[in-house]
Design a protein around this motif. Structure first.
Motif, short mmCIF file in Angstrom:
data_model
loop_
_atom_site.label_atom_id
_atom_site.label_comp_id
_atom_site.label_asym_id
_atom_site.label_seq_id
_atom_site.Cartn_x
_atom_site.Cartn_y
_atom_site.Cartn_z
N PHE A 127 -0.22 6.11 7.67
CA PHE A 127 0.89 5.66 6.86
C PHE A 127 2.25 6.04 7.44
O PHE A 127 3.26 5.54 7.01
N LYS A 173 1.29 3.86 -3.11
CA LYS A 173 0.97 5.26 -2.86
C LYS A 173 2.10 6.14 -3.39
O LYS A 173 1.87 7.12 -4.09
N LEU A 205 -1.91 3.87 -6.29
CA LEU A 205 -2.96 3.43 -5.39
C LEU A 205 -4.29 3.83 -5.99
O LEU A 205 -4.42 4.89 -6.59
N ILE A 250 0.85 -1.20 0.00
CA ILE A 250 0.00 0.00 0.00
C ILE A 250 0.89 1.25 0.00
O ILE A 250 0.69 2.17 -0.79
N GLU A 252 -5.82 9.11 3.29
CA GLU A 252 -4.40 9.00 3.62
C GLU A 252 -3.56 8.89 2.36
O GLU A 252 -2.44 9.36 2.30
N SER A 253 -4.10 8.20 1.36
CA SER A 253 -3.30 7.94 0.17
C SER A 253 -3.50 9.00 -0.89
O SER A 253 -2.95 8.91 -1.97
#
Lengths: 285, 411, 318
Positions: C59, A139, A144, A135, B73-74
């Protein structure tokens, strides 16, 4: 050979054994086929009829469910996405694995053997474990939530099995063929392209079939990497359509039928090669 | 060669899908079943703003919060998205995933009480209130009539009706526990306000004036226990959709559910249904869930913030409100319209009438209970299911609830 | 590969000169596959292991915490029961496949290897059909089949007078995981069947002819000719079953949701990993990627240890 029973007793034992085999296999066939039968026949009935008489074939079949799937959902988008990513990944795995296997079989250095083992290790380790970093990596690559982001993952996922099957297969190709081609002045790539690849067709089919089942049916990676409607694969889209149709079981079953039947037909048509391909790959593990 | 062409074509389609037109916004939502509703709303919006293309991109409800978080978030988040009220929304705002809307003109359409549920602790607005929803008990009018049952006025009446239906071989309540969220959100939280004493009672618990295992909380679990014999056989394996189907087919006479299900029941052929508020026990005052359910938040990383704001502002214009009310049956616009909305659906009217003269509140666990581990939400789910299965008494269930919260809750 | 004459370098020198087999340019053929494999499998896997020592927000896993994530999994009052529950359930899930799926596979293969049986092709095709279905489809289909009120399974049980057995199979803590494991076995039984079938096909025909002349019974043929071939295959099947099921996710997700409802009774490492490291838990949905990485690492280590142990076991049996 140890002592053997009388022939008569053996024959009657065989008959009983056959009857038992038919019984067991027959029951299993029912257990396999009935759910599929129910899925298909009930997708042509309104919800109320599904509950009143789930087993019968509807006398007045309706197609509302199928119409709903095509009109209300983006079924065709999902289908296209799945075909696209599956075909692309399979072609990619076949090309990369064939190239690598060719070299792994003929490149006679220690490193090549080490690399072979390194690839084989991947057979034992499910790729999902690496998900968190995948992930983060995707990204970083801006992939993504992009259908194409699945490509490198499926390539990596298919590689160990592809290389295993193809190296095993290349080893069975008589060396004389390669050497003859070399004496004729063919370079190593030409030998690969003109000699090895055509010969490896059955093994390539096995690789393709393995990846077809794995990639087409994969839910995990689309689930964690894909979010947008336009990028969804069929399996992810199907779960989303369940949410949309809710209590409309006719449409839910129509969705399931549509998602299942194409691959089912493909399997039935190719079932001989399919099973032989699978056993060829599996046994050599 | 054909295949090569196909691939080239496919790549082109992909590239095109990836490069979004300048005036296009995506709406993220947990309402997968509202695709048709949104189509109507977007059509109305485009009458006023033909230049802005709106795409509705929903996710299945149980996956929504997680999905959204990952998207944001991405950096692949939608431009505009449904915002949960209370804790869940607050957390996203705190982490910078929602635009501060406090100063926007459209926020002027709301009273302080409506805005409150999409505000951070320091009073900044991260979501524009869009819908409220109501919850109650749906009932099958024909089954009630055939069995000479009147709409229950008290909890005791309700149980008597359930008993009667059960003796005639009809499932009294369609609800099950397989999906877990529904037994919590549409059963427990429908009952809770009455027993804890509405918003004031909830605040008393939140502030520590009352303990989390107060007798009021025990009473909610006791009500759950009362329902246990009247759920479907094998209720533990009955999921939310099966519950609704059982109700629609007349197998079950009643179902705890929210106003959002009205459109689905409208589509069910031959179903004659009504709705009543979950009644209070004799002598107790009834309070009603009127839940501030859906807010609209804007992604600060959106490339089309201006278009997103235009869209959100339109939602609370008079045409917007009318369109919302017309397309989203069972959802109640929270903005102050210049004229009253003429609701025509009888079930919608009934739901709205539950608020008359009663104390109303949002869902019990929404405001303060979801920021720790174990969350109040999870504790309620677990305790409710344990009480239904006879594994915990109502008192034990309330004690478990309090003990779980004690691990992290600070007054 | 121990005899000198087997070494490609020595055997082929006379035809093709040793040079070409040693040329570094061969590496170019391997490079693309290796690059993809390293970048998207080996590296993220190892990096995920590293992340298990970190914590952070979303993240950004930037705080080194040593073994804290592991400590939480093993002993935190709220987390440990979830982890150990999922860990134990994963073994149960695997055990059911080992017992049911592989026994059935063995039995089917033996039956299908009977030359006098008609319809072998049909049965073989049918046995493998479920393996071609998506797990999403299988899971949903069986959920409908097993519905307590209108599912065909319970309707059938009631019709044949077994109302007492018409249970809410997917709602009871005791039955949910075994039932899901059985559904998954139903789906994958084709794989061991095919592997065993292939092994049986490798037995030379004259063995059977000899047995027939001796008048051996069907059972004797199985015991004396077929089983000895199948035993080593069982090791392969065992390893495949282990690696295939120890990190399962889809079937539980499709039939019991991300929580493995009811009450986490069907929660396995795959769903626990998804909930913890990827999705976060409803209604808040904030993942703890560090903790998730720790779960992944434990799964990885268990898999590795399991495979090595099983290899040892099958090797010593030989």
């Amino acid at each position: 050979m140890p002592r053997i029973r009388s022939a008569g007793a053996a024959a009657s034992g065989k008959r009983a054994g056959n009857a038992l085999s038919y019984l067991v296999l027959g029951v299993w066939a029912v257990i396999v086929l009935v759910p599929l039968y129910l899925m298909i026949v009930n997708s042509f009935k309104p919800t109320s009829e599904i509950f009143l008489s789930p087993f019968s074939v509807s006398k007045a079949p309706i197609f509302d469910g199928f119409r709903m799937v095509f009109e209300e959902g983006n079924f065709l988008v999902y289908l296209f996405n799945s075909v696209f990513i599956t075909v692309l990944s399979i072609v990619g795995v076949m090309i990369l694995a064939a190239l690598a296997s060719y070299a792994l079989v003929y490149w006679d250095v220690r490193l090549a053997r080490a690399i072979s083992v390194f690839f084989l290790l991947g057979l034992m380790i499910p790729m999902r474990i690496a998900s968190i970093n995948l992930i983060i990596m995707l990204k970083g690559l801006g992939l993504l939530d992009k259908l194409l982001g699945l490509l490198p993952i499926y390539l990596a996922m298919g590689m160990p099995m592809g290389i295993m099957i193809l190296t095993e297969y290349f080893r069975t190709i008589p060396r004389e063929l390669v050497q003859a081609a070399h004496i004729d002045g063919a370079g190593s790539f030409r030998i690969f392209w003109a000699v090895m690849l055509p010969l490896a067709r059955p093994a390539m089919a096995t690789v393709a079939i393995f990846n077809l089942v794995n990639i087409w049916n994969d839910l995990w990676f689309p689930l964690i990497l894909i979010r947008s409607e336009s990028q969804r694969t069929l399996m992810l889209g199907v779960t989303r359509l369940f949410g949309q149709f809710q209590t409309d079981w006719t449409s839910v079953l129509a969705t399931l039928t549509l998602a299942t039947v194409p691959i089912l037909i493909l399997y039935l048509v190719l079932s001989r090669q399919f099973i032989e391909g699978l056993t060829a790959g599996a046994v050599k593990e | 060669m054909k295949r090569a062409r196909l691939i080239v074509f496919a790549v082109m389609v992909l590239v095109m899908a990836g490069s979004v037109a300048a005036q296009s916004i995506t709406v993220g939502s947990w309402r997968t079943d509202d695709v048709a509703q949104w189509r109507g709303l977007i059509a109305d919006f485009n009458k006023a703003y033909p230049g802005i293309q709106v795409k509705f991109d929903p996710t299945n409800p149980p996956d929504y919060n997680a999905t959204l978080r990952l998207q944001l978030e991405s950096g692949t988040g939608p431009d505009v998205f449904y915002a949960r009220s209370g804790d869940v929304g607050k957390t996203l705002f705190k982490d910078g995933f929602m635009l501060d809307l406090s100063a926007e003109a459209f926020m002027g359409k709301f009273d302080a009480a409506s805005k409150f549920f999409w505000q951070s602790d320091d009073g900044r607005s991260f979501g524009m209130p869009l819908f409220a929803i109501s919850q109650g008990i749906y009932y099958n009018i024909k089954l009630f009539r055939d069995n000479k049952i009147d709409v229950p006025k008290t909890w005791e009446d309700l149980l008597a009706a359930a008993k009667k239906l059960s003796s005639k071989g009809i499932i009294p309540f369609a609800n099950g526990t397989k999906d877990e969220w529904d037994i919590n959100e549409v059963v427990f939280q429908t009952l809770a306000p009455t027993y804890v004493g509405g918003a004031a009672g909830r605040k008393a618990l939140e502030s520590g004036a009352k303990k989390w295992n107060d007798k009021a909380v025990v009473a909610v679990f006791q009500a759950i226990k009362d329902l246990a014999p009247y759920l479907p056989r094998g209720y533990a394996a009955v999921d939310y959709n099966s519950s609704k189907v059982m109700f629609q087919l007349g197998k079950a006479a009643m179902m705890f559910d929210g106003s959002w299900t009205i459109p689905e029941h409208m589509k069910a052929a031959g179903l004659e249904y009504g709705v009543f508020a979950a009644p209070a026990p004799k002598g107790m005052k009834q309070a009603q869930v009127f839940h501030a359910d859906t807010g609209m938040a804007i992604n600060p990383k959106s490339k089309n913030i201006a278009a997103a704001k235009t869209f959100v502002a339109w939602l609370v214009s008079d045409e917007g409100i009318a369109s919302v009310a017309e397309n989203f049956t069972g959802f109640f616009p929270m903005a102050k319209a210049s004229k009253a909305i003429p609701f025509s659906n009888p079930a919608v009217k009934s739901f709205l009438s539950f608020n008359d003269g009663r104390d109303t509140d949002v869902r019990f666990s929404w405001t303060r209970l979801n920021t720790g581990n174990p969350s109040g939400y999870d504790l309620i789910t677990a305790s409710t299911i344990a009480v239904l299965g006879g594994k915990r008494t109502p008192q034990q269930a309330a004690d478990d609830f309090a003990a779980g919260l004690a691990k992290w809750y600070t007054y | 590969m121990t005899h000198a004459s087997d070494k490609p370098g020595t055997a082929r020198r006379s035809y093709w000169g040793v040079g070409i087999y040693r040329r570094p340019s061969w590496f170019l053929y391997i490079l693309p596959a290796l690059a993809v494999y390293v970048a998207f499998m080996a590296f993220p896997l190892l990096a995920s292991l590293k992340l298990s020592f970190y914590t952070g927000n979303g993240f950004r896993l930037d705080t080194f915490v040593g073994f804290d994530n592991y400590k939480k999994l093993f002993s935190d009052v709220d987390i440990a029961p979830r982890f150990w529950g999922a860990f134990g359930n994963t073994w149960i899930f695997f055990a059911v496949h080992m017992l049911v799926q592989n026994s059935l596979g063995l039995m089917f293969a033996l039956m299908l290897s009977n030359k006098r049986l008609r319809g072998v092709g049909f049965f073989r095709t049918v046995i493998f059909i479920p393996a071609t279905l998506a797990i999403v489809v299988t899971g949903f289909l069986w959920k409908l089949m097993l519905d307590p009120n209108f599912g065909p399974v319970n309707l059938l049980l009631e019709r044949i007078g077994l109302r007492a057995l018409a249970l809410p199979w997917l709602g009871l803590e005791e039955t949910t995981l075994p039932i899901i494991s059985l559904v998954s076995s139903w789906q994958w039984v084709g794989i061991p069947t095919m592997i065993f079938t292939a092994a049986l096909q490798s037995i030379p025909e004259d063995y059977f002819e000899a047995a027939q002349i001796d008048g051996a019974s069907g059972w004797q043929v199985i015991k004396l000719i077929k089983l000895p071939i199948l035993v080593p295959m069982m090791g392969v099947v065992g390893i495949l079953t282990f690696t295939g099921n120890f990190n399962a996710f889809d079937v539980v997700y499709a039939m019991a949701g991300a929580n493995g409802a009811p009450n986490y009774s069907a929660d396995i490492l795959g769903t626990y990993f998804y909930r913890t490291g990827i999705a976060g838990k409803h209604p808040v949905g904030i993942p703890d990627m560090g903790l998730g990485a720790a779960i992944a690492t434990i799964t990885f280590v268990t898999l590795l240890a399991g495979v090595l142990a099983m290899r040892r076991l099958t090797a010593s049996r030989k």
